[in-house]
Design an enzyme around this catalytic site. Sequence first.
Site, PDB file in Angstrom:
ATOM      1  N   GLY A  51     -65.019 -72.241  10.307  1.00 26.85           N
ATOM      2  CA  GLY A  51     -63.958 -72.881   9.535  1.00 26.85           C
ATOM      3  C   GLY A  51     -62.763 -73.309  10.355  1.00 26.85           C
ATOM      4  O   GLY A  51     -61.964 -74.141   9.902  1.00 26.85           O
ATOM      5  N   GLY A  84     -65.305 -70.940  19.063  1.00 25.53           N
ATOM      6  CA  GLY A  84     -64.919 -69.874  19.986  1.00 25.53           C
ATOM      7  C   GLY A  84     -64.322 -68.644  19.342  1.00 25.53           C
ATOM      8  O   GLY A  84     -64.126 -67.628  20.012  1.00 25.53           O
ATOM      9  N   GLY A 104     -48.164 -49.208  19.082  1.00 24.97           N
ATOM     10  CA  GLY A 104     -49.545 -48.954  19.493  1.00 24.97           C
ATOM     11  C   GLY A 104     -49.717 -49.069  20.992  1.00 24.97           C
ATOM     12  O   GLY A 104     -49.417 -50.103  21.583  1.00 24.97           O
ATOM     13  N   GLY A 105     -50.180 -47.980  21.611  1.00 21.85           N
ATOM     14  CA  GLY A 105     -50.355 -47.955  23.060  1.00 21.85           C
ATOM     15  C   GLY A 105     -51.785 -48.199  23.482  1.00 21.85           C
ATOM     16  O   GLY A 105     -52.290 -47.545  24.389  1.00 21.85           O
ATOM     17  N   GLY A 121     -51.669 -54.082  23.009  1.00 22.43           N
ATOM     18  CA  GLY A 121     -50.235 -53.875  23.113  1.00 22.43           C
ATOM     19  C   GLY A 121     -49.753 -53.784  24.547  1.00 22.43           C
ATOM     20  O   GLY A 121     -48.706 -54.329  24.902  1.00 22.43           O
ATOM     21  N   ARG A 156     -57.894 -53.232  15.125  1.00 24.33           N
ATOM     22  CA  ARG A 156     -58.469 -54.345  14.385  1.00 24.33           C
ATOM     23  C   ARG A 156     -59.492 -53.813  13.373  1.00 24.33           C
ATOM     24  O   ARG A 156     -59.978 -52.686  13.520  1.00 24.33           O
ATOM     25  CB  ARG A 156     -59.142 -55.338  15.338  1.00 24.33           C
ATOM     26  CG  ARG A 156     -58.177 -55.954  16.340  1.00 24.33           C
ATOM     27  CD  ARG A 156     -58.879 -56.935  17.254  1.00 24.33           C
ATOM     28  NE  ARG A 156     -59.374 -58.112  16.549  1.00 24.33           N
ATOM     29  CZ  ARG A 156     -58.627 -59.185  16.270  1.00 24.33           C
ATOM     30  NH1 ARG A 156     -57.362 -59.230  16.645  1.00 24.33           N
ATOM     31  NH2 ARG A 156     -59.151 -60.217  15.628  1.00 24.33           N
ATOM     32  N   HIS A 188     -66.517 -56.149  54.617  1.00 28.54           N
ATOM     33  CA  HIS A 188     -65.178 -55.726  55.020  1.00 28.54           C
ATOM     34  C   HIS A 188     -64.375 -56.937  55.471  1.00 28.54           C
ATOM     35  O   HIS A 188     -64.909 -57.788  56.191  1.00 28.54           O
ATOM     36  CB  HIS A 188     -65.270 -54.725  56.182  1.00 28.54           C
ATOM     37  CG  HIS A 188     -63.933 -54.355  56.754  1.00 28.54           C
ATOM     38  ND1 HIS A 188     -63.103 -53.442  56.140  1.00 28.54           N
ATOM     39  CD2 HIS A 188     -63.287 -54.783  57.868  1.00 28.54           C
ATOM     40  CE1 HIS A 188     -61.996 -53.312  56.861  1.00 28.54           C
ATOM     41  NE2 HIS A 188     -62.082 -54.123  57.925  1.00 28.54           N
TER      42      HIS A 188
END
Length: 462
Positions: free
Chosen positions: A34, A39, A176-177, A181, A269, A441
């Site tokens: 919609g 995506g 919120g951690g 966030g 979520r 390396h």
Amino acid sequence: MAQYDVIVIGSGPGGYVSAIRCAQLGLKTACVEGRATLGGTCLNIGCIPSKALLHATEMLHEAEANFAEMGLKGKSPSVDWKQMLAYKDKTISQNTGGIEFLFKKNKIDWLKGWGKIPEAGKVTVGDETHTAKHIIVATGSEPSSLPGVEIDEKVVVSSTGALELGKIPKKMVVIGGGVIGLELGSVYKRLGSEVTVIEFLDTITPTMDAEVSRQFQKLLAKQGLEFILGAAVQSVDATKTKAKVTYKLRKDDSEHTLDADTVLVSTGRRPYTDGLGLADLGVEISERGQIKTDDHYRTNVAGIYAIGDAIAGPMLAHKAEDEGMACAEGIAGQHPHVNYGVIPSVVYTHPEVSSVGQTEEELKKAGRKYKTGKFSFMGNARAKANFSGDGFVKLLADAETDRILGAHIIGPMAGDLIHEICVAMEFGAAAEDIARTCHAHPTYSEAVREAALACGDGPIHS
């Protein structure tokens, strides 16, 4: 009425990957979306735009903190916020346009509109009804809030609003951690905002390996983020331009307030399945709002499947992609398998944080005997040259068999480095297998090898 073998509802990472895989396997496929662009959340208002802002502000930090020491002299760059948002939007457009190209290439029909399943085998989009032998629900998730906290996407915002603020706030409070966030909090801290993170628990990123989580918080605090842990937000009172956040400390029940120009609510979520008609169909839903499926992503209603954030498991784009491919292959008669023990997670701050497999806490709880190999990036030549010596690689292996059980990385390019361990775990490798594999390396990847050596006789450079 169009007839298809498969109709996928939702074009996020799970949905579009599933649709493409179905088409590759010879199934006539359509995808319902919609939004004006394909995506899903990830490409439009999630993973991709946030990484664009993270990259831009990381470059700003490099210019401000490290250029002069490298002999790059000149005036520090100023921030053109409108141009930065335009760069973000261009990134979104390039990626969503790429999915549309892939749909055309694979002859997948984009059914533009919001889908509903009136009965098994049928999907309505607007006034049109289409039939399909198989319907895959890949509708993703949406931000969840706290009781009494109203998100207006202007002053009190979700991750969606945080990606398109009209101006850079002087003060931002992040509720919120968790990953979202901390990533977006990092963006605005680099842009000059005062950022305070309020977390209900006594630690940030609670599912992360505890040692990594502690180090992560220290490094973010060093960058200027402030943390209030063990705090329960009571309310957010917002005007047109300001907000006041009231919270209680759990240790003593004392009440406090913080003023902010912007409040970012990043408290997780929840699955988004509104309007699909699943309840009327009798599709089983869990107490957490997740669609119940079996090991083949089938619901209890024949012909209807579900994947990604809409079902149980970590809400990760790459987990949804794997499930989308597996679901498509199962429909086509193949026998796919998703190894949920080898799904990496990444936090795209600076430094990055990544993990795969089990944590030390999980191994201890299970009574599993294990050994730890650890190596600091301060012992890595490339990291020191690039001002990226903070952090370490931790490898966990079975004490008897040496089989790799998990890995946790905090440091430069951690999100890329973790995949060496993922491949190793997928093939049941031992720490010694990593230790005996030649690593170029100077690269950051040498730190992974050193951690593997630390599971044996010891690292070379420590």
